[in-house]
Design a protein around this motif. Structure first.
Motif, PDB file in Angstrom:
ATOM      1  N   GLY A   8       9.816  10.063   0.978  1.00  0.00           N
ATOM      2  CA  GLY A   8       9.484   9.475  -0.312  1.00  0.00           C
ATOM      3  C   GLY A   8       8.605  10.323  -1.213  1.00  0.00           C
ATOM      4  N   GLY A   9       8.138  11.458  -0.709  1.00  0.00           N
ATOM      5  CA  GLY A   9       7.324  12.327  -1.539  1.00  0.00           C
ATOM      6  C   GLY A   9       8.154  13.050  -2.576  1.00  0.00           C
ATOM      7  N   GLY A  10       7.470  13.789  -3.455  1.00  0.00           N
ATOM      8  CA  GLY A  10       8.170  14.546  -4.473  1.00  0.00           C
ATOM      9  C   GLY A  10       7.244  14.967  -5.593  1.00  0.00           C
ATOM     10  N   LEU A  11       7.853  15.484  -6.643  1.00  0.00           N
ATOM     11  CA  LEU A  11       7.126  15.919  -7.838  1.00  0.00           C
ATOM     12  C   LEU A  11       7.240  14.824  -8.896  1.00  0.00           C
ATOM     13  CD1 LEU A  11       5.713  18.031  -9.646  1.00  0.00           C
ATOM     14  CD2 LEU A  11       8.002  18.929 -10.162  1.00  0.00           C
ATOM     15  N   VAL A  12       6.107  14.332  -9.359  1.00  0.00           N
ATOM     16  CA  VAL A  12       6.098  13.286 -10.373  1.00  0.00           C
ATOM     17  C   VAL A  12       5.071  13.627 -11.447  1.00  0.00           C
ATOM     18  CG1 VAL A  12       6.834  11.468  -8.802  1.00  0.00           C
ATOM     19  CG2 VAL A  12       4.395  11.894  -9.130  1.00  0.00           C
ATOM     20  N   GLN A  13       5.221  12.981 -12.587  1.00  0.00           N
ATOM     21  CA  GLN A  13       4.285  13.184 -13.681  1.00  0.00           C
ATOM     22  C   GLN A  13       3.089  12.249 -13.538  1.00  0.00           C
ATOM     23  OE1 GLN A  13       6.412  12.780 -17.386  1.00  0.00           O
ATOM     24  NE2 GLN A  13       7.224  14.862 -17.246  1.00  0.00           N
ATOM     25  N   ALA A  16       2.905   8.116 -12.983  1.00  0.00           N
ATOM     26  CA  ALA A  16       4.077   7.596 -12.266  1.00  0.00           C
ATOM     27  C   ALA A  16       3.661   6.872 -10.993  1.00  0.00           C
ATOM     28  CB  ALA A  16       5.021   8.749 -11.933  1.00  0.00           C
ATOM     29  N   SER A  17       4.649   6.229 -10.376  1.00  0.00           N
ATOM     30  CA  SER A  17       4.459   5.538  -9.102  1.00  0.00           C
ATOM     31  C   SER A  17       5.402   6.126  -8.058  1.00  0.00           C
ATOM     32  CB  SER A  17       4.740   4.041  -9.252  1.00  0.00           C
ATOM     33  OG  SER A  17       3.860   3.449 -10.182  1.00  0.00           O
ATOM     34  N   LEU A  18       4.992   6.019  -6.805  1.00  0.00           N
ATOM     35  CA  LEU A  18       5.824   6.443  -5.683  1.00  0.00           C
ATOM     36  C   LEU A  18       5.625   5.467  -4.544  1.00  0.00           C
ATOM     37  CD1 LEU A  18       5.436  10.319  -5.164  1.00  0.00           C
ATOM     38  CD2 LEU A  18       7.535   9.095  -5.728  1.00  0.00           C
ATOM     39  N   ARG A  19       6.656   5.344  -3.722  1.00  0.00           N
ATOM     40  CA  ARG A  19       6.511   4.606  -2.477  1.00  0.00           C
ATOM     41  C   ARG A  19       6.898   5.518  -1.318  1.00  0.00           C
ATOM     42  NH1 ARG A  19       9.750  -0.657  -0.212  1.00  0.00           N
ATOM     43  NH2 ARG A  19      11.334   0.969   0.099  1.00  0.00           N
ATOM     44  N   ARG A  67      -8.267   2.061  -2.867  1.00  0.00           N
ATOM     45  CA  ARG A  67      -8.275   0.608  -2.967  1.00  0.00           C
ATOM     46  C   ARG A  67      -7.602   0.073  -4.229  1.00  0.00           C
ATOM     47  NH1 ARG A  67     -11.524  -2.008   0.059  1.00  0.00           N
ATOM     48  NH2 ARG A  67     -12.901  -0.192   0.185  1.00  0.00           N
ATOM     49  N   ASP A  68      -7.840   0.707  -5.350  1.00  0.00           N
ATOM     50  CA  ASP A  68      -7.378   0.133  -6.624  1.00  0.00           C
ATOM     51  C   ASP A  68      -5.922   0.465  -6.945  1.00  0.00           C
ATOM     52  OD1 ASP A  68     -10.593   0.739  -8.181  1.00  0.00           O
ATOM     53  OD2 ASP A  68      -9.847  -0.997  -7.074  1.00  0.00           O
ATOM     54  N   ARG A  69      -5.390   1.588  -6.403  1.00  0.00           N
ATOM     55  CA  ARG A  69      -4.065   2.040  -6.834  1.00  0.00           C
ATOM     56  C   ARG A  69      -3.035   2.119  -5.724  1.00  0.00           C
ATOM     57  NH1 ARG A  69      -3.861   7.095  -8.332  1.00  0.00           N
ATOM     58  NH2 ARG A  69      -5.824   7.710  -7.352  1.00  0.00           N
ATOM     59  N   PHE A  70      -3.471   2.027  -4.480  1.00  0.00           N
ATOM     60  CA  PHE A  70      -2.555   2.184  -3.352  1.00  0.00           C
ATOM     61  C   PHE A  70      -2.433   0.871  -2.577  1.00  0.00           C
ATOM     62  CE2 PHE A  70      -3.492   7.031  -2.707  1.00  0.00           C
ATOM     63  CZ  PHE A  70      -3.139   7.265  -4.022  1.00  0.00           C
ATOM     64  N   THR A  71      -1.238   0.619  -2.054  1.00  0.00           N
ATOM     65  CA  THR A  71      -1.003  -0.574  -1.250  1.00  0.00           C
ATOM     66  C   THR A  71      -0.228  -0.203   0.004  1.00  0.00           C
ATOM     67  OG1 THR A  71      -0.913  -1.948  -3.245  1.00  0.00           O
ATOM     68  CG2 THR A  71      -0.057  -2.906  -1.215  1.00  0.00           C
ATOM     69  N   ILE A  72      -0.772  -0.546   1.156  1.00  0.00           N
ATOM     70  CA  ILE A  72      -0.070  -0.326   2.422  1.00  0.00           C
ATOM     71  C   ILE A  72       0.612  -1.628   2.819  1.00  0.00           C
ATOM     72  CG2 ILE A  72      -2.089  -0.900   3.847  1.00  0.00           C
ATOM     73  CD1 ILE A  72      -1.190   1.294   5.798  1.00  0.00           C
ATOM     74  N   SER A  73       1.797  -1.503   3.348  1.00  0.00           N
ATOM     75  CA  SER A  73       2.538  -2.681   3.805  1.00  0.00           C
ATOM     76  C   SER A  73       3.446  -2.270   4.953  1.00  0.00           C
ATOM     77  CB  SER A  73       3.354  -3.295   2.664  1.00  0.00           C
ATOM     78  OG  SER A  73       4.319  -2.377   2.192  1.00  0.00           O
ATOM     79  N   ARG A  74       4.067  -3.258   5.579  1.00  0.00           N
ATOM     80  CA  ARG A  74       4.955  -2.952   6.695  1.00  0.00           C
ATOM     81  C   ARG A  74       6.152  -3.885   6.667  1.00  0.00           C
ATOM     82  NH1 ARG A  74       0.881  -5.956   8.254  1.00  0.00           N
ATOM     83  NH2 ARG A  74       1.291  -7.882   9.375  1.00  0.00           N
ATOM     84  N   ASP A  75       7.226  -3.395   7.260  1.00  0.00           N
ATOM     85  CA  ASP A  75       8.419  -4.204   7.478  1.00  0.00           C
ATOM     86  C   ASP A  75       8.733  -4.100   8.962  1.00  0.00           C
ATOM     87  OD1 ASP A  75      10.957  -5.271   7.769  1.00  0.00           O
ATOM     88  OD2 ASP A  75      11.648  -4.519   5.836  1.00  0.00           O
ATOM     89  N   ALA A  76       8.382  -5.146   9.696  1.00  0.00           N
ATOM     90  CA  ALA A  76       8.539  -5.105  11.146  1.00  0.00           C
ATOM     91  C   ALA A  76      10.003  -4.995  11.545  1.00  0.00           C
ATOM     92  CB  ALA A  76       7.896  -6.341  11.773  1.00  0.00           C
ATOM     93  N   THR A  77      10.897  -5.545  10.749  1.00  0.00           N
ATOM     94  CA  THR A  77      12.315  -5.492  11.096  1.00  0.00           C
ATOM     95  C   THR A  77      12.865  -4.074  11.016  1.00  0.00           C
ATOM     96  OG1 THR A  77      13.044  -5.932   8.828  1.00  0.00           O
ATOM     97  CG2 THR A  77      12.612  -7.843  10.235  1.00  0.00           C
ATOM     98  N   LYS A  78      12.222  -3.241  10.211  1.00  0.00           N
ATOM     99  CA  LYS A  78      12.651  -1.851  10.054  1.00  0.00           C
ATOM    100  C   LYS A  78      11.718  -0.874  10.750  1.00  0.00           C
ATOM    101  CE  LYS A  78      14.851  -2.730   5.587  1.00  0.00           C
ATOM    102  NZ  LYS A  78      14.901  -2.360   4.137  1.00  0.00           N
ATOM    103  N   LEU A  83       3.544   3.085   1.801  1.00  0.00           N
ATOM    104  CA  LEU A  83       2.370   3.286   0.970  1.00  0.00           C
ATOM    105  C   LEU A  83       2.850   3.333  -0.472  1.00  0.00           C
ATOM    106  CD1 LEU A  83      -0.731   3.710   0.991  1.00  0.00           C
ATOM    107  CD2 LEU A  83      -0.244   6.165   0.704  1.00  0.00           C
ATOM    108  N   ARG A  84       2.530   2.289  -1.201  1.00  0.00           N
ATOM    109  CA  ARG A  84       2.878   2.233  -2.611  1.00  0.00           C
ATOM    110  C   ARG A  84       1.726   2.810  -3.407  1.00  0.00           C
ATOM    111  NH1 ARG A  84       6.822   1.962  -6.541  1.00  0.00           N
ATOM    112  NH2 ARG A  84       6.138   0.676  -8.303  1.00  0.00           N
ATOM    113  N   MET A  85       2.032   3.794  -4.255  1.00  0.00           N
ATOM    114  CA  MET A  85       1.005   4.474  -5.046  1.00  0.00           C
ATOM    115  C   MET A  85       1.344   4.326  -6.521  1.00  0.00           C
ATOM    116  SD  MET A  85       0.508   7.912  -2.753  1.00  0.00           S
ATOM    117  CE  MET A  85       2.129   8.556  -3.132  1.00  0.00           C
ATOM    118  N   THR A  86       0.389   3.907  -7.316  1.00  0.00           N
ATOM    119  CA  THR A  86       0.608   3.717  -8.741  1.00  0.00           C
ATOM    120  C   THR A  86      -0.378   4.558  -9.550  1.00  0.00           C
ATOM    121  OG1 THR A  86      -0.897   1.831  -8.854  1.00  0.00           O
ATOM    122  CG2 THR A  86       1.403   1.359  -8.337  1.00  0.00           C
TER     123      THR A  86
END
Length: 124
Positions: A8-13, A16-19, A67-78, A83-86
């Protein structure tokens, strides 16, 4: 042997947001604490966030910088942690690593298992 694979990484401006994703494809780390760190160029690896595998075990833990811009989450089925970054900034440029361990901590040395990392570059 367990394997964590980031993507999910890459070059962004800026702005932007990435997950990012971290897949435990062999289901080795079910029940483990899962974490995200990053390593900016020329710096040590930095804790960002950690999450327990079960909802009833409490909320995620974040560093002050995440804390303010990143969100960690999980999908147990997968067997995947995200890590959602805004509102990304140039100073977020780093290699991002996911890890797994048995202890609820922000210390890198306490996590025994790591992925290979994914590069995030924030630039115009």
């Amino acid at each position: 042997q367990g394997q964590l694979v980031e993507s999910g990484g890459g070059l962004v401006q800026p702005g932007a947001s990435l997950r990012l994703s971290c897949e435990d494809s062999r289901r080795t780390f079910r029940g483990f604490i899962r974490t995200w760190f990053r390593q900016p160029p020329g710096k040590n690896r930095q804790f960002l966030a950690a999450i327990k595998w079960t909802d009833g075990d409490g909320p995620p833990h974040y560093s002050d910088s995440a804390r303010d811009r990143f969100t960690i989450s999980r999908d147990a089925t997968k067997n995947t942690v995200y890590l959602r970054m805004t509102s990304l900034k140039p100073e977020d440029t780093a290699v991002y690593y996911c890890g797994a361990g048995l202890y609820w901590t922000d210390q890198e040395s306490s996590y025994d298992h790591w992925g290979q990392g994914t590069q995030v570059t924030v630039s115009t």
